[in-house]
Design a protein around this motif. Structure first.
Motif, PDB file in Angstrom:
ATOM      1  N   ALA A   1      -2.563  11.247  -5.968  1.00 22.89           N
ATOM      2  CA  ALA A   1      -2.086   9.913  -6.323  1.00 22.89           C
ATOM      3  C   ALA A   1      -2.500   8.891  -5.271  1.00 22.89           C
ATOM      4  CB  ALA A   1      -0.566   9.930  -6.488  1.00 22.89           C
ATOM      5  N   ILE A   2      -2.398   9.246  -4.005  1.00 23.86           N
ATOM      6  CA  ILE A   2      -2.793   8.338  -2.927  1.00 23.86           C
ATOM      7  C   ILE A   2      -4.285   8.042  -3.001  1.00 23.86           C
ATOM      8  CG2 ILE A   2      -3.022   8.116  -0.421  1.00 23.86           C
ATOM      9  CD1 ILE A   2      -0.414   9.730  -0.205  1.00 23.86           C
TER      10      ILE A   2
ATOM     11  N   GLY B   1      -8.557   2.829  -6.666  1.00 26.64           N
ATOM     12  CA  GLY B   1      -8.312   1.694  -7.555  1.00 26.64           C
ATOM     13  C   GLY B   1      -8.318   0.379  -6.794  1.00 26.64           C
ATOM     14  N   VAL B   2      -7.662   0.349  -5.638  1.00 28.33           N
ATOM     15  CA  VAL B   2      -7.645  -0.853  -4.812  1.00 28.33           C
ATOM     16  C   VAL B   2      -9.057  -1.194  -4.354  1.00 28.33           C
ATOM     17  CG1 VAL B   2      -6.863  -1.804  -2.601  1.00 28.33           C
ATOM     18  CG2 VAL B   2      -5.248  -0.596  -4.090  1.00 28.33           C
TER      19      VAL B   2
ATOM     20  N   VAL C   1     -10.988  -2.764  -7.209  1.00 29.40           N
ATOM     21  CA  VAL C   1     -10.557  -4.145  -7.451  1.00 29.40           C
ATOM     22  C   VAL C   1     -11.104  -5.072  -6.372  1.00 29.40           C
ATOM     23  CG1 VAL C   1      -8.543  -5.666  -7.495  1.00 29.40           C
ATOM     24  CG2 VAL C   1      -8.515  -3.532  -8.784  1.00 29.40           C
ATOM     25  N   VAL C   2     -11.038  -4.660  -5.105  1.00 33.48           N
ATOM     26  CA  VAL C   2     -11.554  -5.481  -4.004  1.00 33.48           C
ATOM     27  C   VAL C   2     -13.058  -5.697  -4.159  1.00 33.48           C
ATOM     28  CG1 VAL C   2     -11.990  -5.500  -1.511  1.00 33.48           C
ATOM     29  CG2 VAL C   2      -9.722  -4.919  -2.375  1.00 33.48           C
ATOM     30  N   LEU C   3     -13.799  -4.659  -4.499  1.00 33.28           N
ATOM     31  CA  LEU C   3     -15.246  -4.795  -4.691  1.00 33.28           C
ATOM     32  C   LEU C   3     -15.569  -5.702  -5.874  1.00 33.28           C
ATOM     33  CD1 LEU C   3     -16.506  -1.179  -3.954  1.00 33.28           C
ATOM     34  CD2 LEU C   3     -16.784  -3.203  -2.527  1.00 33.28           C
ATOM     35  N   PHE C   4     -14.791  -5.590  -6.966  1.00 31.08           N
ATOM     36  CA  PHE C   4     -15.015  -6.447  -8.126  1.00 31.08           C
ATOM     37  C   PHE C   4     -14.783  -7.915  -7.778  1.00 31.08           C
ATOM     38  CE2 PHE C   4     -13.341  -8.755 -11.782  1.00 31.08           C
ATOM     39  CZ  PHE C   4     -14.413  -8.632 -12.655  1.00 31.08           C
ATOM     40  N   VAL C   5     -13.667  -8.207  -7.116  1.00 32.12           N
ATOM     41  CA  VAL C   5     -13.350  -9.590  -6.745  1.00 32.12           C
ATOM     42  C   VAL C   5     -14.397 -10.128  -5.767  1.00 32.12           C
ATOM     43  CG1 VAL C   5     -11.677 -11.058  -5.546  1.00 32.12           C
ATOM     44  CG2 VAL C   5     -10.894  -9.382  -7.230  1.00 32.12           C
ATOM     45  N   GLY C   6     -14.784  -9.321  -4.788  1.00 30.32           N
ATOM     46  CA  GLY C   6     -15.814  -9.746  -3.834  1.00 30.32           C
ATOM     47  C   GLY C   6     -17.143 -10.024  -4.513  1.00 30.32           C
TER      48      GLY C   6
END
Length: 124
Positions: A5-6, A12-13, A16-21
């Motif tokens: 899970a970790i 997942g984080v 998301v960070v790579l997508f936003v960047g």
């Protein structure tokens, strides 16, 4: 919480960070391209207007001087930082001719329209 899970949350984080960047970087690249394209188009327009004016036998130094004088008289004695010939209108008869300059003063862009009157270039 399990190790799996970790790892999945961290992955997942990271996604998301790579997508936003990537989205932000793509926007900046597109803006830079648009600015370069605008500059290239303006340079081409100016070169075309100058060539057309030269073909008509108009003296560009006289045109620019008249445009500067028109700008100074219209805007409280301020000199434009840059002055670009952007349009040449050659209608039948010399008194119907027009030249349009784009004057840049700080962050302001203003058009200065000149016309011929009695063989002289004056503001319209």
């Amino acid at each position: 919480m399990s190790v799996l899970a970790i790892v999945l949350i961290a992955l997942g984080v990271l996604i998301v960070v790579l997508f936003v960047g990537g989205y932000i970087a793509s926007g900046r690249i597109a803006q830079a391209r648009a600015e370069r394209l605008r500059a290239q188009i303006e340079a081409a327009d100016q070169a075309l207007a100058e060539a057309r004016a030269g073909d008509r036998g108009w003296d560009l130094a006289i045109l620019e001087s008249a445009a500067r004088q028109a700008y100074v008289s219209r805007f409280d004695g301020r000199e434009p930082e840059q002055l670009h010939l952007v349009q040449v209108v050659d209608r039948p008869g010399t008194d119907a001719d027009e030249a349009v300059f784009r004057a840049i003063d700080g962050n302001r862009e203003r058009d200065v329209v000149l016309g011929r009157e009695g063989g002289q270039w004056v503001a319209r």
